[in-house]
Each structure stands twice: as C-alpha cells, then as structure tokens.
Enzyme design. Structure first.
Site, PDB file in Angstrom:
ATOM      1  N   GLU A  49      44.261  66.489 -11.678  1.00  0.00           N
ATOM      2  CA  GLU A  49      43.095  67.078 -11.091  1.00  0.00           C
ATOM      3  C   GLU A  49      42.788  66.267  -9.899  1.00  0.00           C
ATOM      4  OE1 GLU A  49      40.009  65.470 -14.172  1.00  0.00           O
ATOM      5  OE2 GLU A  49      41.457  63.393 -14.763  1.00  0.00           O
ATOM      6  N   LYS A  55      36.421  58.583 -20.178  1.00  0.00           N
ATOM      7  CA  LYS A  55      36.226  58.200 -18.774  1.00  0.00           C
ATOM      8  C   LYS A  55      35.651  57.044 -18.559  1.00  0.00           C
ATOM      9  CE  LYS A  55      32.009  60.615 -16.785  1.00  0.00           C
ATOM     10  NZ  LYS A  55      32.767  61.071 -15.116  1.00  0.00           N
ATOM     11  N   ARG A 112      31.859  62.878 -26.222  1.00  0.00           N
ATOM     12  CA  ARG A 112      33.123  62.074 -24.816  1.00  0.00           C
ATOM     13  C   ARG A 112      32.476  60.822 -24.506  1.00  0.00           C
ATOM     14  NH1 ARG A 112      33.393  65.021 -19.143  1.00  0.00           N
ATOM     15  NH2 ARG A 112      31.959  63.642 -18.997  1.00  0.00           N
TER      16      ARG A 112
HETATM   17  N1  PLP Z   1      37.314  64.846 -14.401  1.00  0.00           N
HETATM   18  C1  PLP Z   1      37.162  63.905 -13.681  1.00  0.00           C
HETATM   19  C2  PLP Z   1      38.123  62.551 -13.483  1.00  0.00           C
HETATM   20  C3  PLP Z   1      36.058  63.503 -13.744  1.00  0.00           C
HETATM   21  O1  PLP Z   1      35.463  61.824 -12.998  1.00  0.00           O
HETATM   22  C4  PLP Z   1      34.923  64.280 -13.449  1.00  0.00           C
HETATM   23  C5  PLP Z   1      33.446  64.927 -13.771  1.00  0.00           C
HETATM   24  O2  PLP Z   1      32.845  63.690 -14.763  1.00  0.00           O
HETATM   25  C6  PLP Z   1      35.567  65.344 -14.099  1.00  0.00           C
HETATM   26  C7  PLP Z   1      36.680  66.185 -13.739  1.00  0.00           C
HETATM   27  C8  PLP Z   1      34.562  66.609 -14.873  1.00  0.00           C
HETATM   28  O3  PLP Z   1      33.812  66.187 -16.389  1.00  0.00           O
HETATM   29  P1  PLP Z   1      32.489  66.935 -15.764  1.00  0.00           P
HETATM   30  O4  PLP Z   1      32.428  68.392 -16.209  1.00  0.00           O
HETATM   31  O5  PLP Z   1      32.313  67.040 -17.907  1.00  0.00           O
HETATM   32  O6  PLP Z   1      31.210  66.292 -15.340  1.00  0.00           O
HETATM   33  C1  COI Z   2      30.469  63.422 -13.116  1.00  0.00           C
HETATM   34  O1  COI Z   2      30.977  64.396 -12.458  1.00  0.00           O
HETATM   35  O2  COI Z   2      29.852  63.114 -13.534  1.00  0.00           O
HETATM   36  C2  COI Z   2      31.712  62.139 -12.452  1.00  0.00           C
HETATM   37  O3  COI Z   2      31.404  61.282 -12.646  1.00  0.00           O
HETATM   38  C3  COI Z   2      32.083  62.755 -11.419  1.00  0.00           C
HETATM   39  C4  COI Z   2      32.585  61.201  -9.925  1.00  0.00           C
HETATM   40  C5  COI Z   2      32.768  61.681  -8.934  1.00  0.00           C
HETATM   41  C6  COI Z   2      30.471  61.133  -9.770  1.00  0.00           C
END
Ligand code: PLP
Ligand code: COI
Length: 340
Positions: free
Chosen positions: A219, A183, A81
């Site tokens: 989301e 991200k 990612r």
């Molecule tokens: N959506 C957003 C906007 C996020 O910042 C995160 C965190 O990383 C997620 C979803 C969840 O992603 P992940 O499960 O890869 O941490």
């Molecule tokens: C994560 O879950 O790793 C994120 O980056 C989300 C953030 C709100 C801390």
C-alpha cells in the site's frame, strides 16, 4: 450558523474546532467521558505514548448531504478496527458502542464546522488513544486517554483529483507479522522519512512492496491500492501487513453490487502493474486519488488512464462512493449514520 471558512479552498490541515471528546482510563476502567473546549493534552513527561509510542488512531468523515442532514460513514468499522489496534498494542478497549456515541457527540457539537454540501470539503474525525501514565521499563502504561477531535478538510493531495506520480519505496513500512494491519502511530512515524524524501524527489507518495520479497504491492503511507485491468476487473492487494481500509472494503462492495464489476482481492505482483489500465489510492483522506505514473528506480510505468483525469472505472467508483456518502445514491443498510 456555519463558521466563516473558505470551504472550497481548504487543504488537508488542522483547524481547531469548538469541542472534542475525552475519556480517561484509570484503575482498570474508562470514566463516563465528556465533551470539552480544551484542545490541549497534559500528560506525564514519561507517558507511554511519549517514550514508547503507545498510541493508535482512526480516521473517518462526516458529510452534509444534499437534503441538509449531517451523516457519518460506517463508524462501526472504525470502532472495530480501533479495538484490534488497542488489543495489538496492549491498550484497553474502548467499546464500539461508546466509540460510535462519542463520534456522534463530537460531530453534533461541531455542526457549524461541517462543510456545506457541494463545497467539496468534509469534516474529518480523528479518534485516538494513548498511554498517558509514566512508564520507563518497556511495558504498557496503566492509564490511557481516548479522545476525538474533528477538523474541516479539503482534498488530501494538492490538486484534488489530478493523477499522482508515485515511486516504489526503498524503505519498508511494515514487517510481516508486525503492525501494518493496525492503525498504530508507529507505522506513520516509520513512513515520515520516506515521504519527505519522496516529496524532495518530486513524487506524491510511496508505493511500499512486501518487505519479505519486494515483489508484491502492499500500500502507500496512507491509502490502499485499487487497480483496474484492461477488461474492467477491479484488483486490490491482499496482505496481512496492510491496513484493512474501510474505503477499499466499501469500494469492493460498490464495484460488485452497484456497478456489476468483477473484483479480485489477491496478492498483486509488482511485475503485473505495467499491465493494468487504471490505478487509484483509496482511503478516508484520499477518497480515491488516481495514480497516473509509477516510477521504479528510473523505470516509468505510465498508466493508460493518463495524467489528465481519472480513468473511467475509477471515476464510476468515485462517483458512486461519494454519491452514497453525500446522500445522492441510496446506501447499503447501515453504512450511513444520521447525526442531525
Ligand atoms: N492504509 C493506510 C496506511 C492508511 O493510513 C489508511 C487511512 O486510514 C488507509 C489505508 C485507508 O483506510 P480507510 O479507508 O479505512 O480510511
Ligand atoms: C485516513 O485516511 O483517515 C488516514 O488516516 C490517512 C492519513 C494519511 C491521513
């Protein structure tokens, strides 16, 4: 020896640990990279990150397992990612192999900060990259820094796994064809006013709808949605402008292959939400945080799972995922990287 930290009472905050990883990109190449004890970053006052927000990041966790190993969860997907994020932001790619190796180095060097098994805390790992050289015309920087630090954390939401109350946001997070699917730090800058305002109004988080039509669920500021229908189907929104959550992708697999549940990844109309039985926010930081109530401009949707505890399907997903992460349940091939 483990550090003297009150592990069970940690919130989601920053605690400086002993080591972090740094690699610099200069003259078209990344240097070999190294661990350092210096927690400060020194860059040009005109650095690309400071002027035009040229930065992206990742988030993953390391865990102590029930048999005393230190492991991390699917770092290969974070690495992939971050490649997508870098490409979209015109930043140089830090290779998947080097990303995974750097995660291992940082976690191993900070092993004393990995919260002991059973405390409910984990080690949050934050890889990030930014334009470090001066740019004043709007263009990509020529030099970059890739870093990884880590910090022991507790639950992302105060109150741990108590169901949350969220609201439908009037602000948008990400435009169609914008940067919602990567991200980028800028996505989070966009959400700061909305989250401060939500907190002022007594809500835990914002539910963002699709900016184009404001009819579909996207989301929250930091997590994807998982819904459960009254007949136990797991439903999760599909959209080109949400972050492809690694937790969500893992939960879909767990739901189908461990729990034998039906899963639908599809567009979710906001008008359907009132008919769901359970709702949760999923992400590395959020793990799965149950939602009990969703407020749309004074109109309250109270999920049948209630405000006292997570719903039964959410609980099974939570137990299975965290069981895999902490070594109590056998993981699918390649999900768990043993560090020590
Ligand atoms: N959506 C957003 C906007 C996020 O910042 C995160 C965190 O990383 C997620 C979803 C969840 O992603 P992940 O499960 O890869 O941490
Ligand atoms: C994560 O879950 O790793 C994120 O980056 C989300 C953030 C709100 C801390």
């Amino acid at each position: 020896m483990k550090k003297n930290i009150d592990w069970s009472n940690l919130g989601f905050g920053y605690i400086q640990t002993d080591y972090r990883y740094v690699s610099n990109f200069k003259n078209g190449a990344w240097d070999e990279g190294q661990l350092t004890t210096d927690a400060n970053v020194v860059i040009s006052e005109c650095a690309g990150v400071l002027q035009y927000a040229q930065t992206c990041f990742e988030g993953l966790k390391a865990y102590e397992t029930d048999d005393g190993h230190i492991v991390c969860f699917r770092p290969d997907l974070n690495a992939e990612r971050m490649v997508s994020s870098a490409e979209r932001l015109e930043m140089p790619v830090f290779s998947k192999e080097r990303f995974i190796d750097a995660v291992h180095q940082v976690v191993a060097a900070n092993a004393d900060f990995v919260p002991p098994y059973g405390t409910g805390a984990t080690l949050y790992i934050r890889p990030y990259m930014f334009g470090s050289s001066a740019v004043i015309g709007v263009k990509p920087a020529e030099e970059y820094q890739f870093r990884i630090f880590c910090t022991p954390v507790g639950p992302y939401f105060k109150g741990g796994v108590k169901p949350l109350t969220i609201r439908v946001s009037d602000f948008d997070r990400a435009a169609p064809h914008g940067t919602g699917h990567i991200k980028a730090g800028l996505n989070y800058a966009m959400s700061l006013h909305a989250i401060v305002d939500a907190h002022h109004q007594g809500f835990d988080e914002n539910m963002y709808l699709d900016p184009g039509t404001r009819t579909k669920v996207e989301e929250t500021g930091g997590a994807n949605f998982i819904f459960v229908t009254k007949d136990n189907t797991v439903v999760t929104p599909k959209s080109g402008s949400i972050l492809p959550s690694i937790t969500r992708r893992s939960l879909i697999y767990v739901a189908e292959h461990y729990l034998g549940l039906k899963v639908e990844e599809r567009e979710v109309e906001f008008s359907e939400v009132k008919d769901f039985a359970e709702c949760g926010l999923c992400g590395t930081a959020a793990v799965i945080s149950p939602v009990g109530k969703i407020v749309d401009h004074g109109n309250e949707i109270c999920l049948p799972a209630g405000m006292e505890k997570m719903g039964p399907v959410t609980q099974k997903l939570y137990d299975t995922l965290t069981g895999i992460q902490m070594g109590r349940i056998e993981a699918p091939e390649g999900w768990i990287h043993v560090i020590k």
